[in-house]
Motif scaffolding. Structure first.
Motif, short mmCIF file in Angstrom:
data_model
loop_
_atom_site.label_atom_id
_atom_site.label_comp_id
_atom_site.label_asym_id
_atom_site.label_seq_id
_atom_site.Cartn_x
_atom_site.Cartn_y
_atom_site.Cartn_z
N LEU A 190 1.02 -1.17 0.29
CA LEU A 190 -0.03 -0.48 -0.14
C LEU A 190 0.31 1.17 -0.46
CD1 LEU A 190 -2.96 -1.25 2.38
CD2 LEU A 190 -3.15 -0.73 0.08
N PHE A 191 2.20 1.39 0.91
CA PHE A 191 3.04 2.38 0.71
C PHE A 191 3.40 2.42 -1.08
CE2 PHE A 191 7.78 3.85 0.69
CZ PHE A 191 6.90 5.00 1.40
N SER A 192 3.89 1.02 -0.80
CA SER A 192 4.47 1.26 -2.47
C SER A 192 3.33 1.96 -3.73
CB SER A 192 5.03 -0.22 -3.30
OG SER A 192 3.66 -0.28 -4.03
N PHE A 193 1.83 1.16 -3.44
CA PHE A 193 0.73 1.80 -4.60
C PHE A 193 1.03 3.67 -4.22
CE2 PHE A 193 -2.00 -1.61 -4.39
CZ PHE A 193 -0.50 -2.65 -5.59
N TYR A 194 1.25 4.44 -2.84
CA TYR A 194 0.56 5.62 -2.56
C TYR A 194 1.66 6.35 -3.25
CZ TYR A 194 0.75 10.17 0.69
OH TYR A 194 1.39 11.34 1.42
N VAL A 195 3.21 6.03 -3.22
CA VAL A 195 3.77 6.68 -4.07
C VAL A 195 4.04 6.58 -5.31
CG1 VAL A 195 6.96 6.86 -4.49
CG2 VAL A 195 6.18 5.80 -1.94
N ASN A 196 3.36 5.35 -6.00
CA ASN A 196 3.65 5.49 -7.37
C ASN A 196 2.32 6.37 -7.74
OD1 ASN A 196 4.69 4.51 -9.65
ND2 ASN A 196 3.01 2.73 -9.80
N GLY A 197 1.43 6.09 -7.10
CA GLY A 197 0.33 7.02 -7.38
C GLY A 197 0.81 8.49 -7.46
N SER A 198 1.07 9.03 -5.95
CA SER A 198 1.32 10.47 -6.11
C SER A 198 2.21 10.53 -6.92
CB SER A 198 1.76 10.87 -5.11
OG SER A 198 2.98 9.70 -4.66
N GLU A 200 -7.17 7.65 -25.87
CA GLU A 200 -7.87 9.06 -25.11
C GLU A 200 -7.98 9.25 -23.86
OE1 GLU A 200 -11.00 10.81 -27.52
OE2 GLU A 200 -10.37 9.26 -29.39
N LYS A 201 -7.14 9.32 -22.94
CA LYS A 201 -7.30 10.35 -21.03
C LYS A 201 -7.94 11.24 -21.19
CE LYS A 201 -6.85 5.38 -20.78
NZ LYS A 201 -7.17 4.85 -19.72
N SER A 202 -8.60 11.81 -19.89
CA SER A 202 -8.90 13.00 -19.30
C SER A 202 -7.76 13.37 -18.48
CB SER A 202 -9.92 13.16 -17.77
OG SER A 202 -11.09 12.24 -18.88
N LEU A 203 -6.63 12.50 -18.67
CA LEU A 203 -5.33 13.69 -17.94
C LEU A 203 -4.15 12.04 -18.38
CD1 LEU A 203 -4.78 12.12 -14.21
CD2 LEU A 203 -6.31 11.21 -15.76
N TYR A 204 -3.15 13.22 -18.71
CA TYR A 204 -1.34 12.65 -18.95
C TYR A 204 -1.13 11.49 -18.04
CZ TYR A 204 3.00 13.13 -21.21
OH TYR A 204 4.25 12.97 -22.11
N PHE A 205 -1.13 10.35 -19.33
CA PHE A 205 -0.60 8.97 -19.16
C PHE A 205 0.95 9.06 -19.06
CE2 PHE A 205 -3.46 5.96 -17.04
CZ PHE A 205 -4.80 6.66 -16.71
N THR A 206 1.41 8.94 -17.88
CA THR A 206 2.90 8.07 -17.82
C THR A 206 3.03 6.56 -17.66
OG1 THR A 206 3.74 8.17 -15.84
CG2 THR A 206 3.91 9.82 -17.22
N THR A 207 4.10 5.73 -18.64
CA THR A 207 3.88 4.89 -18.83
C THR A 207 4.53 3.81 -17.67
OG1 THR A 207 5.35 4.63 -20.48
CG2 THR A 207 3.41 4.70 -21.16
N GLY A 208 5.14 3.25 -17.53
CA GLY A 208 6.11 2.40 -16.44
C GLY A 208 5.60 1.01 -16.37
N CYS A 240 6.55 -0.93 -8.20
CA CYS A 240 5.72 0.04 -7.84
C CYS A 240 6.70 1.19 -7.40
CB CYS A 240 4.33 0.12 -6.77
SG CYS A 240 3.45 -0.88 -7.84
N LEU A 241 8.04 0.94 -6.53
CA LEU A 241 8.35 1.83 -6.56
C LEU A 241 10.09 2.53 -7.22
CD1 LEU A 241 9.14 0.79 -2.56
CD2 LEU A 241 8.01 2.89 -3.32
N TYR A 242 9.78 1.11 -7.72
CA TYR A 242 10.87 1.63 -9.21
C TYR A 242 10.08 2.09 -10.01
CZ TYR A 242 13.45 1.05 -13.54
OH TYR A 242 14.75 0.80 -14.89
N THR A 243 9.37 1.85 -10.53
CA THR A 243 7.76 2.55 -11.23
C THR A 243 8.16 4.30 -11.47
OG1 THR A 243 7.05 0.47 -11.79
CG2 THR A 243 5.98 2.81 -12.80
N ALA A 244 7.98 4.49 -9.66
CA ALA A 244 7.21 5.91 -9.14
C ALA A 244 9.53 6.32 -9.22
CB ALA A 244 7.51 5.98 -7.65
N LEU A 245 10.13 5.89 -9.17
CA LEU A 245 11.70 6.32 -9.49
C LEU A 245 12.13 6.87 -11.02
CD1 LEU A 245 14.44 7.44 -8.06
CD2 LEU A 245 14.98 5.07 -8.51
N SER A 246 11.55 5.78 -11.52
CA SER A 246 12.00 6.45 -13.34
C SER A 246 10.89 7.23 -13.84
CB SER A 246 11.15 4.72 -13.58
OG SER A 246 10.05 4.51 -13.80
N ARG A 247 9.86 7.25 -13.37
CA ARG A 247 8.84 9.00 -13.54
C ARG A 247 9.54 10.10 -12.63
NH1 ARG A 247 4.49 6.72 -11.57
NH2 ARG A 247 3.76 6.11 -13.72
N ILE A 248 10.22 9.92 -11.40
CA ILE A 248 10.90 11.14 -11.06
C ILE A 248 11.79 11.49 -11.81
CG2 ILE A 248 12.39 12.35 -8.77
CD1 ILE A 248 10.69 10.03 -7.42
#
Length: 204
Positions: free
Chosen positions: A116-124, A145-153, A185-193
């Motif tokens: 759940l922590f990793s979901f929180y970080v990845n989601g934010s 087509e999305k309502s907001l910008y979607f980043t892949t991961g 999930c945490l790796y995905t968040a880091l790559s997005r950063i």
């Protein structure tokens, strides 16, 4: 990572069904809410260790999650609909691990909390990127087509649903699988950063 390939095959079917629902007067928001309802029932079944029925409802719930967009495309998309969709998605993604924690707090509590922590970080990181992308007028159709910008991961919806189903099929392995997916999930968040660091233009 797998969402693009899955959508390529699934979207044409969902679009046909969505068009029929739209002609029948079913709204996209109603489908979104139905999908969440099924997901919450799945979490409740998992909490009382009815794992296989929970798995089946997870699949139907996520089909609804894809179907709401098809209904919206057949009628008209709204900002509120996009907002509702993403909020209720996050409710669903939090409810399923919570169901496993309730099912066996002693065995699943630590791993479930880490997930759940990793979901929180990845989601934010996902939502913050979308906000900054909108500010900089960035657009993408990488996930349709999305309502907001979607980043892949590495960890996207398809991978998450596959892991949830693995939890249901192998509940004794929940802790191991949850910890491994938390790392993904945490790796995905880091790559997005890192993507944000190189991709966002500084404003003068």
């Amino acid at each position: 990572m797998l969402d693009g390939a899955v959508r390529k095959h699934l979207d044409p079917v969902l679009d046909r069904v969505g068009a029929k629902l739209a002609r029948g007067g079913v709204s996209a928001n109603a489908v979104t809410i139905a999908g969440l309802t099924l997901g919450l029932v799945a979490a409740a079944l998992i909490a009382v260790q009815f794992y296989l029925p929970g798995a089946m409802l997870i699949v139907v719930s996520r089909l609804c999650d894809g179907l709401d967009g098809a209904v919206a495309r057949a009628t008209h998309k709204t900002d509120f609909g996009g907002f509702l969709d993403i909020v209720l998605d996050f409710v669903f993604y939090g409810a399923i691990p919570l169901g496993f924690i309730f099912a066996d707090p002693q065995a699943n509590g630590l791993a479930g909390g880490l997930l759940l922590f990793s979901f929180y970080v990845n989601g934010s990181s996902f939502l913050a990127y979308a906000i900054m992308a909108e500010k900089q007028s960035m657009t993408t159709d990488a996930r349709g087509e999305k309502s907001l910008y979607f980043t892949t991961g590495l960890a996207e919806a398809t991978e998450t649903i596959a892991v949830f189903l693995a939890f249901c099929l192998l509940p004794a392995w929940f802790s191991v699988l949850a910890m491994l997916f938390a790392v993904v999930c945490l790796y995905t968040a880091l790559s997005r950063i890192m993507l944000a660091r190189t991709g966002f233009r500084d404003r003068q």
